[in-house]
Scaffold this motif. Structure first.
Motif, PDB file in Angstrom:
ATOM      1  N   LYS A  17      -6.045   5.140   3.489  1.00  0.00           N
ATOM      2  CA  LYS A  17      -6.345   4.730   3.936  1.00  0.00           C
ATOM      3  C   LYS A  17      -7.792   5.054   4.498  1.00  0.00           C
ATOM      4  O   LYS A  17      -9.209   5.869   5.213  1.00  0.00           O
ATOM      5  CB  LYS A  17      -7.043   3.593   3.820  1.00  0.00           C
ATOM      6  N   SER A  18      -6.949   5.201   6.187  1.00  0.00           N
ATOM      7  CA  SER A  18      -7.687   6.127   7.661  1.00  0.00           C
ATOM      8  C   SER A  18      -8.046   7.104   7.960  1.00  0.00           C
ATOM      9  O   SER A  18      -8.973   7.796   7.524  1.00  0.00           O
ATOM     10  CB  SER A  18      -6.746   5.436   7.917  1.00  0.00           C
ATOM     11  N   THR A  19      -7.387   8.343   7.085  1.00  0.00           N
ATOM     12  CA  THR A  19      -7.446   9.650   6.810  1.00  0.00           C
ATOM     13  C   THR A  19      -8.262  10.134   6.002  1.00  0.00           C
ATOM     14  O   THR A  19      -9.090  10.467   6.072  1.00  0.00           O
ATOM     15  CB  THR A  19      -5.897   9.906   5.806  1.00  0.00           C
ATOM     16  N   ALA A  30     -10.607   6.523  13.043  1.00  0.00           N
ATOM     17  CA  ALA A  30      -9.336   5.443  13.080  1.00  0.00           C
ATOM     18  C   ALA A  30      -7.952   6.545  13.315  1.00  0.00           C
ATOM     19  O   ALA A  30      -7.943   7.190  12.375  1.00  0.00           O
ATOM     20  CB  ALA A  30      -9.546   5.225  11.396  1.00  0.00           C
ATOM     21  N   ILE A  31      -6.963   6.374  13.728  1.00  0.00           N
ATOM     22  CA  ILE A  31      -6.080   6.989  14.009  1.00  0.00           C
ATOM     23  C   ILE A  31      -5.055   6.186  13.083  1.00  0.00           C
ATOM     24  O   ILE A  31      -4.953   5.698  11.778  1.00  0.00           O
ATOM     25  CB  ILE A  31      -4.617   6.229  14.995  1.00  0.00           C
ATOM     26  N   VAL A  32      -4.330   7.293  12.528  1.00  0.00           N
ATOM     27  CA  VAL A  32      -3.051   8.085  11.108  1.00  0.00           C
ATOM     28  C   VAL A  32      -1.647   8.108  11.947  1.00  0.00           C
ATOM     29  O   VAL A  32      -1.765   8.855  12.662  1.00  0.00           O
ATOM     30  CB  VAL A  32      -3.811   8.946  10.632  1.00  0.00           C
ATOM     31  N   THR A  38      -1.071   0.743  10.199  1.00  0.00           N
ATOM     32  CA  THR A  38      -1.224   1.106  11.404  1.00  0.00           C
ATOM     33  C   THR A  38      -2.665   0.438  11.517  1.00  0.00           C
ATOM     34  O   THR A  38      -2.381   0.522  12.954  1.00  0.00           O
ATOM     35  CB  THR A  38      -0.721   3.033  11.077  1.00  0.00           C
ATOM     36  N   THR A  39      -3.632   0.292  11.090  1.00  0.00           N
ATOM     37  CA  THR A  39      -4.598   0.534  10.812  1.00  0.00           C
ATOM     38  C   THR A  39      -4.426  -1.576  11.168  1.00  0.00           C
ATOM     39  O   THR A  39      -3.565  -2.011  11.023  1.00  0.00           O
ATOM     40  CB  THR A  39      -5.348   0.046  10.255  1.00  0.00           C
ATOM     41  N   ARG A  40      -4.952  -2.226  12.539  1.00  0.00           N
ATOM     42  CA  ARG A  40      -5.387  -3.624  12.737  1.00  0.00           C
ATOM     43  C   ARG A  40      -6.006  -3.885  12.482  1.00  0.00           C
ATOM     44  O   ARG A  40      -6.156  -5.492  12.515  1.00  0.00           O
ATOM     45  CB  ARG A  40      -4.077  -3.482  14.081  1.00  0.00           C
ATOM     46  N   VAL A  57     -15.601   0.628   5.219  1.00  0.00           N
ATOM     47  CA  VAL A  57     -14.215  -0.186   6.194  1.00  0.00           C
ATOM     48  C   VAL A  57     -13.225   0.244   6.342  1.00  0.00           C
ATOM     49  O   VAL A  57     -13.040  -0.048   4.671  1.00  0.00           O
ATOM     50  CB  VAL A  57     -14.674  -1.953   6.049  1.00  0.00           C
ATOM     51  N   ASP A  58     -13.029   0.810   7.005  1.00  0.00           N
ATOM     52  CA  ASP A  58     -11.439   0.910   6.292  1.00  0.00           C
ATOM     53  C   ASP A  58     -10.679  -0.889   7.458  1.00  0.00           C
ATOM     54  O   ASP A  58     -10.600  -0.780   8.073  1.00  0.00           O
ATOM     55  CB  ASP A  58     -10.675   2.037   7.972  1.00  0.00           C
ATOM     56  N   LEU A  59      -9.266  -0.611   6.232  1.00  0.00           N
ATOM     57  CA  LEU A  59      -8.475  -1.797   6.348  1.00  0.00           C
ATOM     58  C   LEU A  59      -7.363  -1.727   6.606  1.00  0.00           C
ATOM     59  O   LEU A  59      -6.736  -1.235   6.388  1.00  0.00           O
ATOM     60  CB  LEU A  59      -9.045  -2.911   5.020  1.00  0.00           C
TER      61      LEU A  59
HETATM   62 MG   LIG Z   1      -5.095   3.176   8.125  1.00  0.00          MG
END
Ligand SMILES: [Mg+2]
Ligand SMILES: Nc1nc2c(ncn2[C@@H]2O[C@H](COP(=O)(O)OP(=O)(O)OP(=O)(O)O)[C@@H](O)[C@H]2O)c(=O)[nH]1
Length: 293
Positions: A17-19, A30-32, A38-40, A57-59
């Motif tokens: 998702k973040s990628t 967003a970090i990967v 990973t994502t908070r 919206v990255d979740l």
């Molecule tokens: Mg993520």
């Protein structure tokens, strides 16, 4: 007339998702990492095309909550799905559709917004297995259009963004022209440092790490000083993160500094220390202050 709206991106941890958000925004917001969860926080990334602004919206990855931190992450997913104009379900094409994906698909359908499916990581598949994966994705939610993509190579991403743009309602842009995210600078910097830390740690450690940026100082035009703390939950974790003769924290520091310099385009002086902060994951007040709400 312009169009703009929010697309909430949900999926199991680690599906990419973040990628994908970074690829669509064209910048790292967003970090990967290859560690799950990973994502908070919900991270808004902005994509603009002509008269349309899409806010992705990255979740956090959807997973059964285990503690206060992961309960907050799950609640955030639900809140963002409720507030979105459209939802995007991301699947990992390399793995078959499983109970986790079915649970998330039901949650998205229940949110009552148009659902689109992104079948990610197709760069890892042969043609034959791609057909099987597409079939499974279509059966998961027959009303949703399925887009095979590779967030890593960019394959198929343009077509999917085109489709999402068409779903956006009429209305004014919600972000200023040129804005890429709404993340405070402190949070982005802390996240880039955390990325460097979790990429070098294993098993439970990545989950126990949080980073807090205490000070950002622009001493002169070409130099930014950043002072940050890495939190862990126990002395033994601190021992691992510091490493023999401080070797681990030094390696994390130089990787993070390089990444900060790449993002900022100026020299960065990074001062890192490791602190034990027991049970930070269970401390409601602390999580509020960290913006994990
Ligand atoms: Mg993520
Ligand atoms: N081969 C391949 N790898 C990918 C692709 N997209 C993401 N990855 C990798 O998958 C891993 C997870 O990526 P993330 O973007 O952090 O996944 P996420 O869904 O945001 O994960 P959480 O934040 O934990 O929910 C990383 O190692 C990525 O490099 C892709 O299209 N192809």
């Amino acid at each position: 007339m312009t169009r703009s709206g929010f697309v909430a991106l949900a999926g199991r941890p680690n599906v990419g998702k973040s990628t994908f958000v970074n690829a669509v925004v064209g910048e790292k917001v967003a970090i990967v990492s290859d560690r799950p969860q990973t994502t908070r926080r919900a991270i808004r990334g902005v994509h603009e095309r002509g008269d349309c602004q899409i806010v992705l919206v990255d979740l956090p990855g959807v997973q059964r909550p285990r503690d206060v931190l992961t309960s907050r992450m799950a609640r955030r997913v639900q809140l963002e799905l409720d507030g979105a104009d459209a939802t995007l379900l991301m699947l990992n094409a390399e793995q078959g559709v499983g109970p986790g994906d079915r649970f998330i698909a039901r949650t998205l359908v229940a949110a009552g917004k148009p659902v689109t499916i992104a079948l990610n990581k197709v760069d890892r598949l042969s043609r034959a297995s791609l057909l099987g994966a597409l079939q499974q994705a279509t059966e998961l939610e027959p009303r949703a259009e399925v887009f095979p993509v590779s967030a890593r190579t960019g394959l198929g991403v343009g077509e999917l963004v085109e489709h999402l743009a068409a779903l956006m309602p009429q209305g004014p842009f919600m972000f200023a022209a040129g804005a890429r995210s709404d993340q405070p600078r402190e949070v982005l910097f802390a996240e880039l440092i955390r990325e460097a830390a979790i990429r070098r740690t294993f098993q439970e450690l990545p989950h126990a790490v949080e980073v807090v940026v205490e000070e950002i100082e622009e001493t002169r035009a070409e130099l930014v000083r950043v002072r940050a703390l890495i939190w862990v939950e126990s002395d033994s974790q601190k021992g691992i993160l510091v490493g023999a003769r401080g070797r681990m924290v030094k390696a994390i520091g130089s990787a993070a500094r390089r990444e900060l310099q790449r993002v900022l385009g100026v020299q960065v002086h990074l001062e890192l220390s490791v602190r034990v902060r027991r049970d930070w994951r269970a401390d409601e007040g602390l999580l509020d202050r960290l913006g994990i709400t």
